[in-house]
Design a protein around this motif. Sequence first.
Motif, short mmCIF file in Angstrom:
data_model
loop_
_atom_site.label_atom_id
_atom_site.label_comp_id
_atom_site.label_asym_id
_atom_site.label_seq_id
_atom_site.Cartn_x
_atom_site.Cartn_y
_atom_site.Cartn_z
N SER A 192 19.35 46.73 110.08
CA SER A 192 19.69 48.12 109.79
C SER A 192 19.87 48.28 108.29
O SER A 192 20.42 47.39 107.63
CB SER A 192 20.97 48.52 110.52
N ALA A 193 19.39 49.41 107.75
CA ALA A 193 19.49 49.67 106.32
C ALA A 193 19.11 51.12 106.06
O ALA A 193 18.35 51.72 106.80
CB ALA A 193 18.57 48.75 105.53
N VAL A 194 19.67 51.69 105.01
CA VAL A 194 19.29 53.02 104.53
C VAL A 194 19.19 52.93 103.02
O VAL A 194 20.19 52.63 102.35
CB VAL A 194 20.31 54.10 104.94
N PRO A 195 18.00 53.20 102.44
CA PRO A 195 16.73 53.49 103.12
C PRO A 195 16.28 52.29 103.98
O PRO A 195 16.79 51.19 103.83
CB PRO A 195 15.76 53.75 101.97
N TYR A 215 22.91 52.09 102.26
CA TYR A 215 23.54 50.77 102.23
C TYR A 215 22.47 49.68 102.33
O TYR A 215 21.36 49.93 102.83
CB TYR A 215 24.56 50.62 103.36
N PRO A 216 22.77 48.47 101.84
CA PRO A 216 21.77 47.39 101.85
C PRO A 216 21.53 46.87 103.26
O PRO A 216 22.32 47.13 104.18
CB PRO A 216 22.42 46.31 100.96
N PRO A 217 20.43 46.13 103.45
CA PRO A 217 20.08 45.66 104.79
C PRO A 217 21.11 44.70 105.38
O PRO A 217 21.77 43.95 104.67
CB PRO A 217 18.74 44.95 104.58
N ASN A 234 15.89 46.44 100.44
CA ASN A 234 15.67 47.81 99.97
C ASN A 234 16.22 47.93 98.55
O ASN A 234 16.57 46.91 97.93
CB ASN A 234 16.28 48.85 100.92
N GLN A 235 16.34 49.15 98.03
CA GLN A 235 16.75 49.32 96.65
C GLN A 235 18.17 48.83 96.37
O GLN A 235 18.53 48.57 95.22
CB GLN A 235 16.67 50.81 96.25
#
Length: 344
Positions: free
Chosen positions: A246-249, A221-223, A299-300
């Motif tokens: 928080s974010a992934v990546p 998920y986005p930041p 992030n991406q």
Amino acid sequence: MGVGGCLALPWRCLVVLCLRLLFLVPAGVPVRSGDATFPKAMDNVTVRQGESATLSCSVDNRKTLGAALARSSILYAGNDKWCLDPRVVLLANTKTQYSIQIQDVDVYDEGPYTCSVQTDNHPKTSRVHLIVQVSPKITEISSDISINEGGNVSLTCIATGRPDPTITWRHISPKAVGFISEDEYLEITGITREQSGEYECSASNDVAAPVVQRVKVTVNYPPYISDAKSTGVPVGQKGVLLCEASAVPSADFQWYKDDKRLAEGQKGLKVENKAFFSRLTFFNVSEQDYGNYTCVASNQLGNTNASMILYGPGAVHDGNNGAWRRGVCAWLLALPLAQLAHQF
């Protein structure tokens, strides 16, 4: 057994002939007792894979000429072994009991077995069904998966065993309660970041302890910036601005003052980036350092930003009216003191 042997032992030849005729029966005959005058048939025998199974039947030595145990072919006739399987051994051939043992039982040993006793009149038979239980084993399970938030997830867990194992899925999470699926397949529609983590498949059939394996589901998920606060620092002191996201990546962080990007190693500044936060440190705050700073996390999947202010004591700025009030109070206090001094 040759013809000479039959002449020497006519009763054995008779037993063999009767047994050969008797065992011309289908392999899958259901379990049933023999003639009502025959001693009570033994119960079904249930063993676990790898254990030993004992097959027995009662005999009456006063009426019995010979006994044998067979499946699709004769295993033992009296004391004579007719099969080549080294796992099959004779346990007892007494006046009251006739029994064999099958060691290291496997699933192909499961099925009906026949005990035959040759009496003065005609053979008496009983049958028993050997049931082989097998511990559960997970033979196929989904690999770890990474998916964007909002996508659909399908997890598979295939297991074997006897009896067929029960399969359950559960989410390994402090917030998860109980099982989320009691099926080989787990479907999650529109997955959220809170549903990320490990999913455990358990296969059980009460033969042995349940077997479990886990699948890791990563939800991207986005930041999202969760903390970014303005800070007041006097000139000459150390100041810190903190940006948590928080974010992934994990997010990449950048800092800007007004529209100018701050570079790592810039004189008097240090930018420290970690997986979930970025820290901007001023080692010796000057008047030129005061102002508006922007933290950008990306992030991406996207980016977001938050603004914060580095200010000095008594400065007027949004979100901290207390500093403005202290300045006003100090000015109002100075006026009476000046009037008092003028009188003297």
